[in-house]
Design an enzyme around this catalytic site. Structure first.
Site, PDB file in Angstrom:
ATOM      1  N   GLU A 182       0.840  -1.217   0.000  1.00 61.82           N
ATOM      2  CA  GLU A 182       0.000   0.000   0.000  1.00 61.82           C
ATOM      3  C   GLU A 182       0.866   1.254   0.000  1.00 61.82           C
ATOM      4  O   GLU A 182       0.730   2.125   0.857  1.00 61.82           O
ATOM      5  CB  GLU A 182      -0.981  -0.019   1.176  1.00 61.82           C
ATOM      6  CG  GLU A 182      -1.950  -1.173   1.067  1.00 61.82           C
ATOM      7  CD  GLU A 182      -3.181  -1.085   1.968  1.00 61.82           C
ATOM      8  OE1 GLU A 182      -3.209  -0.259   2.906  1.00 61.82           O
ATOM      9  OE2 GLU A 182      -4.123  -1.862   1.733  1.00 61.82           O
ATOM     10  N   TYR A 234     -11.385  -3.978  -0.149  1.00 58.09           N
ATOM     11  CA  TYR A 234     -12.246  -4.393   0.957  1.00 58.09           C
ATOM     12  C   TYR A 234     -13.658  -3.890   0.692  1.00 58.09           C
ATOM     13  O   TYR A 234     -13.845  -2.757   0.244  1.00 58.09           O
ATOM     14  CB  TYR A 234     -11.756  -3.792   2.267  1.00 58.09           C
ATOM     15  CG  TYR A 234     -10.482  -4.438   2.770  1.00 58.09           C
ATOM     16  CD1 TYR A 234     -10.518  -5.630   3.472  1.00 58.09           C
ATOM     17  CD2 TYR A 234      -9.243  -3.849   2.537  1.00 58.09           C
ATOM     18  CE1 TYR A 234      -9.349  -6.228   3.936  1.00 58.09           C
ATOM     19  CE2 TYR A 234      -8.068  -4.437   2.994  1.00 58.09           C
ATOM     20  CZ  TYR A 234      -8.134  -5.633   3.697  1.00 58.09           C
ATOM     21  OH  TYR A 234      -6.982  -6.220   4.153  1.00 58.09           O
ATOM     22  N   GLU A 284      -5.220  -8.500  -0.935  1.00 55.43           N
ATOM     23  CA  GLU A 284      -6.068  -8.406   0.262  1.00 55.43           C
ATOM     24  C   GLU A 284      -7.501  -8.186  -0.188  1.00 55.43           C
ATOM     25  O   GLU A 284      -7.761  -7.295  -1.005  1.00 55.43           O
ATOM     26  CB  GLU A 284      -5.640  -7.229   1.154  1.00 55.43           C
ATOM     27  CG  GLU A 284      -4.264  -7.387   1.756  1.00 55.43           C
ATOM     28  CD  GLU A 284      -3.865  -6.201   2.646  1.00 55.43           C
ATOM     29  OE1 GLU A 284      -4.737  -5.493   3.172  1.00 55.43           O
ATOM     30  OE2 GLU A 284      -2.638  -5.999   2.800  1.00 55.43           O
TER      31      GLU A 284
HETATM   32  O1  AHR Z   1      -5.711  -6.049   6.617  1.00 50.67           O
HETATM   33  C1  AHR Z   1      -5.529  -4.915   7.419  1.00 50.67           C
HETATM   34  C2  AHR Z   1      -4.774  -3.816   6.702  1.00 50.67           C
HETATM   35  O2  AHR Z   1      -5.546  -3.380   5.627  1.00 50.67           O
HETATM   36  C3  AHR Z   1      -3.472  -4.174   6.068  1.00 50.67           C
HETATM   37  O3  AHR Z   1      -2.408  -4.107   6.948  1.00 50.67           O
HETATM   38  C4  AHR Z   1      -3.298  -3.125   5.027  1.00 50.67           C
HETATM   39  O4  AHR Z   1      -2.484  -3.541   3.964  1.00 50.67           O
HETATM   40  C5  AHR Z   1      -4.718  -2.789   4.651  1.00 50.67           C
HETATM   41  O5  AHR Z   1      -4.941  -1.429   4.656  1.00 50.67           O
END
Ligand code: AHR
Length: 497
Positions: A176, A248, A298
């Site tokens: 990131e 996410y 992720e």
């Molecule tokens: O998964 C939690 C955090 O979310 C991770 O450390 C980061 O890469 C993302 O922002």
């Protein structure tokens, strides 16, 4: 009635097993009292790792685990995690500002590699490029991968307990870097990436795979700009394997109160498809041969914290409900059906955190509904994808693509067809007319269904089996076959061919 037809005569490719990957960061309760309890713990363990978790995790064939972060990776010095554990330094963790917890470095390189060996997964190491130099990373690679007895670092590895090299193939260069990894511009980051990967050249061998930092969610401009910068460097002494994006979905409370929250989650999760398609299209402008793979480092639901057993002590820990199971199924089916684009994906995170497969504390361990989805879907790993033709109802929402009410994917491997389904409708059961073209589906099949009348249902330390799949044998005739999917459910059908 909904019709699902499997096209047995076609395929867009093989589903890379690494699409079923995992992520374990040094954050909150992922390691501490999660995966790791320590050798002296009264909790049953194998060389410090929670035994029950290892036994359970092995069953779903985890192909790869990403470590040590996440954001944590960007202040991690690998040298803190080698040598006798009692002498390792205690450091300020990247997340200290959020939870005030210190990093004791009990799980370092050797322990992590041991964990991977114990569960049969490939290690994927995220290297720090914000606060260490390229030489540090080069040293880490040498420490991990150089032959026994060769260099001083290889001998140090041996002295620390591992004579044979770890053969770490996958290396993420930065995490990131548009955010917690240095707030760089795409051009600045790409220049750093090239600098790091060039310095690591002596350690590189063709088996090693370097991954650069891709965008946050749908930020296609980041992709276009780093790809442009990448293309402007002529030599590329080390070819890059992949670009990783993070996405996410979720927001809001873990336990939903309205139907609106349910459908909001479905549309946000389904957006993954648009995101990967758009990033790939931007990459194609510079890499039409698709030499650089797309990786979803992720992914998962990110709800407000505090709903997990630690009641907020473990940073980002949340319960995993039937909604998380349906989101996981929908996401994995997107990856299955985009296996020509996605090479690896890691759900965040393995234990006591965001979209987790496990919740653990002390002697307790539960497998969440998300765990069961990974179990139901494991037959897809390495399978030949088979396209699905869908005729049925769809949902609409402004700003999102049309969303079929049933998510489906199929693949074949070793004479076994796996069909995975999810009913995204929160309240209506669906009758599915199942058929195939290019072949027949006939004979005994196993249908496993994960469902619960309450979409907020979850597994707790007190009631660990509230949401578990129920499997039964059914007979497919190849004509007019039907299966019924309860509302908000996930299913897997397997049949020999
Ligand atoms: O998964 C939690 C955090 O979310 C991770 O450390 C980061 O890469 C993302 O922002």
């Amino acid at each position: 009635m909904t019709k699902i037809t499997i096209d047995l005569g076609n395929s867009i490719g093989i589903i890379h097993p690494n699409i079923y990957g995992h992520f374990a960061e040094h954050i909150g309760g992922v390691m501490e009292d999660g995966l790791w309890v320590g050798e002296e713990s009264p909790v049953e363990n194998i060389r410090g790792f929670r035994k029950k978790l290892i036994e359970s995790f092995k069953k779903i064939n985890p192909p790869i685990v990403r470590w040590p972060g996440g954001c944590f990776a960007e202040t991690y010095d690998w040298r803190d995690g080698i040598g006798p554990r009692e002498k390792r330094p205690v450091r300020v963790n990247w997340w200290y500002y959020h939870d005030g917890r210190l990093e004791k470095n009990q799980v370092g390189t050797h322990e992590f590699m041991d964990f991977c060996r114990l569960v049969g997964a490939e290690p994927y190491v995220a290297a720090n490029i914000t606060s260490l130099t390229p030489l540090h990373i080069r040293d880490w690679m040498e420490y991990c991968n150089f032959p026994q007895g060769s260099t001083t670092l290889a001998k140090e590895r041996e002295a620390n307990g591992d004579a044979a090299p770890f053969q770490v193939k996958y290396w993420g260069i930065g995490n990131e870097n548009w955010g917690g990894g240095g707030e760089m511009t795409p051009e600045m980051y790409m220049q750093e990436y090239i600098r790091y990967s060039t310095i690591c050249r002596p350690i590189w061998n063709p088996a090693m795979k370097f991954i650069f930092c891709g965008a946050n969610g749908h930020d296609v401009s980041w992709t276009r700009r780093i790809m442009q910068e990448y293309s402007s460097h002529k030599y590329h002494i080390i070819p890059s394997y992949g670009m990783s994006i993070h996405y996410y979905c979720g927001g809001g409370e873990c336990f939903l109160k309205t139907e609106e929250e349910w459908y909001d989650s479905m549309f946000r999760a389904a957006k993954m498809q648009r995101i990967i398609d758009d990033h790939r299209a931007a990459m194609d402008e510079f890499d039409p041969e698709r030499k650089i793979k797309l990786i979803v480092d992720e992914w998962g639901n990110w709800h407000k914290e505090g709903s997990g057993p630690s009641k907020g002590y473990n940073l980002f820990e949340q319960q995993s409900t039937m909604r998380n199971a349906v989101v996981a199924a929908l996401t994995l089916n997107i990856f299955n059906n985009r296996c020509d684009i996605v090479d690896m994906a890691n759900v965040a995170q393995l234990c006591n955190n965001l979209h987790s497969l496990y919740l653990a504390a002390g002697d307790h361990l539960v497998e969440t509904p998300t765990y069961h989805v990974f179990d139901l879907f494991k037959g897809h790993q390495g399978g030949q994808q088979r396209p699905i033709i869908y005729h049925g109802d769809s949902m609409q929402r402004e700003g999102y693509d049309t969303l079929p009410e049933i998510s489906a994917a199929a693949s074949e491997k070793d004479g076994l067809l796996t069909l995975t389904l999810s009913n995204l409708h929160m309240t209506e059961e669906k009758i599915i007319a199942l058929s195939a073209i290019g072949g027949k589906l006939q004979g005994k099949a196993v249908l496993s269904i994960l469902s619960h009348p309450d979409v907020n249902a979850c597994n707790t330390f007190e009631n660990p089996d509230t949401v578990v799949p129920v499997a039964r044998e059914i007979m497919l005739t190849g004509e007019n076959d039907q299966i019924i999917l309860p509302p908000a459910s996930v299913a897997a059908l397997t049949i020999g061919r």
